[in-house]
Each structure stands twice: as C-alpha cells, then as structure tokens.
Design a protein around this motif. Structure first.
Motif, PDB file in Angstrom:
ATOM      1  N   ALA A  35      -3.150  -3.574   6.191  1.00 23.90           N
ATOM      2  CA  ALA A  35      -2.562  -3.518   7.531  1.00 23.90           C
ATOM      3  C   ALA A  35      -1.037  -3.607   7.490  1.00 23.90           C
ATOM      4  CB  ALA A  35      -3.132  -4.629   8.399  1.00 23.90           C
ATOM      5  N   SER A  36      -0.492  -4.549   6.746  1.00 28.43           N
ATOM      6  CA  SER A  36       0.965  -4.700   6.726  1.00 28.43           C
ATOM      7  C   SER A  36       1.638  -3.576   5.951  1.00 28.43           C
ATOM      8  CB  SER A  36       1.352  -6.055   6.135  1.00 28.43           C
ATOM      9  OG  SER A  36       0.906  -6.148   4.798  1.00 28.43           O
ATOM     10  N   HIS A  37       0.903  -2.888   5.105  1.00 31.71           N
ATOM     11  CA  HIS A  37       1.460  -1.750   4.375  1.00 31.71           C
ATOM     12  C   HIS A  37       1.507  -0.499   5.255  1.00 31.71           C
ATOM     13  CE1 HIS A  37       2.440   0.826   0.990  1.00 31.71           C
ATOM     14  NE2 HIS A  37       1.432   1.621   1.319  1.00 31.71           N
ATOM     15  N   ASN A  38       0.499  -0.304   6.077  1.00 34.20           N
ATOM     16  CA  ASN A  38       0.398   0.912   6.884  1.00 34.20           C
ATOM     17  C   ASN A  38       0.968   0.786   8.291  1.00 34.20           C
ATOM     18  OD1 ASN A  38      -0.923   2.249   4.792  1.00 34.20           O
ATOM     19  ND2 ASN A  38      -2.921   1.543   5.491  1.00 34.20           N
ATOM     20  N   TYR A  39       1.245  -0.441   8.766  1.00 37.75           N
ATOM     21  CA  TYR A  39       1.679  -0.649  10.138  1.00 37.75           C
ATOM     22  C   TYR A  39       2.814  -1.667  10.206  1.00 37.75           C
ATOM     23  CZ  TYR A  39      -2.853   1.439  11.221  1.00 37.75           C
ATOM     24  OH  TYR A  39      -3.934   2.277  11.288  1.00 37.75           O
TER      25      TYR A  39
END
Length: 176
Positions: A35-39
């Motif tokens: 999640a923190s990588h893509n958003y």
C-alpha cells in the motif's frame, strides 16, 4: 523376584499463560505492505468488520491477505472487496467463501465524508492492516492517492539518501 524398572519421563512443558500474539492484539493479523509503495496515504482510520465465525478463526491462524483489497462506498455503506481470508482448515460445509465482499462498520457521518472525498478528488480506500482489538477484528483503512512510476522512483531515491546519511553519521560517531 521381578526388578522394578523405572522409566525416565520427560516433564511436560508448562503452558504459556499468554495468548497467541495475534489474538492478544500484540501483532497484526495481516498487513498490506504494498500500500505505501503504490499509494500516497493521506488519512488513516479504524473500522470494524462483519465476519462469520470461521473467518475469525482463519484470521487468528494468519490466513488473511489484503494485497489486492480495496474499499467501496455504496448506498451509504462501506464495503471491503477482494480481501482474501483463507478457508478454515477445520471447517465443514459451512465454511466461508475466501474473497467475499465484507461490510465495514463506520459511523454514518464518516461515510458521508468518505463519499465526498472519493468521488471528487479521485481518492481510493485501501486497507492497511487487519488486527485484533479487545477481541474484535479491526481494519485500518486509509484514503489514498495512486503513485505514478516517477513518484515511486523519487520515494526510493529519498529513502536511499536518508539511509546513506544515517550510515555516514554512524561512521563518524564510531571514528570519534
């Protein structure tokens, strides 16, 4: 006269008075690491989730995955889609479907805010983690904006620069 043969018996391990760390709320049952990588994660909030009994047992066993899951508001309710909770291994014919749509429990005024933000600004709802709190399963959701490829590269560059700076400071302290 028969001899008394005594066998050496291993003492049983005492049972730990502590509960399973997942069930006790000390460790997350599932984490969405992508999640923190893509958003870009803008706002986080906690929700409850409606589950059947075998789903709770599967989550306690660590069989939950939030990788492709997302939240959706429909008819004034919040839903979690594509969250995979594996079937309970000791279940029977009443076992649950692994990727069924699950209802999230949030106050109505929070849902109204989320509807406005997701419709106007192009934001989406992403589950970050699944955990136990006071014996109940909770989901940490986040309002998120998708990252472009160059955003991901910039984040990686910043991380690398910060790591190198910390290493340089640590080397300087060792040499002094």
């Amino acid at each position: 006269m028969p001899r008394n043969v005594s066998q050496q018996v291993r003492p049983e391990k005492p049972k730990s008075p502590r509960r399973d760390p997942v069930a006790a709320g000390e460790r997350d049952a599932a984490v969405n690491r992508a999640a923190s990588h893509n958003y870009f994660l803008l706002d986080k909030f906690e929700t409850g989730i409606v589950l059947s009994g075998t789903e709770v047992k599967s989550i306690r066993a660590g069989r939950a995955n939030l990788k492709d899951a997302y939240g959706l508001t429909k008819d004034g309710e919040l839903w979690l889609l594509n969250a995979h909770i594996g079937p309970y291994e000791h279940g029977n014919i009443f076992n649950h479907e692994p990727t069924r749509t699950r209802k999230l429990l949030v106050h109505k005024d929070e849902i109204r805010k989320l509807v406005g933000k997701t419709n106007q600004r192009g934001l989406t709802l992403i589950p970050l983690r699944l955990y136990f709190k006071n014996g109940k399963v909770k989901v940490e959701m986040a309002l998120a904006k998708g990252k472009q490829l160059w955003d991901k590269r910039e984040t990686e560059r910043r991380r690398t620069a910060d790591r190198e700076a910390r290493d340089a400071i640590a080397r300087g302290r060792k040499g002094a």
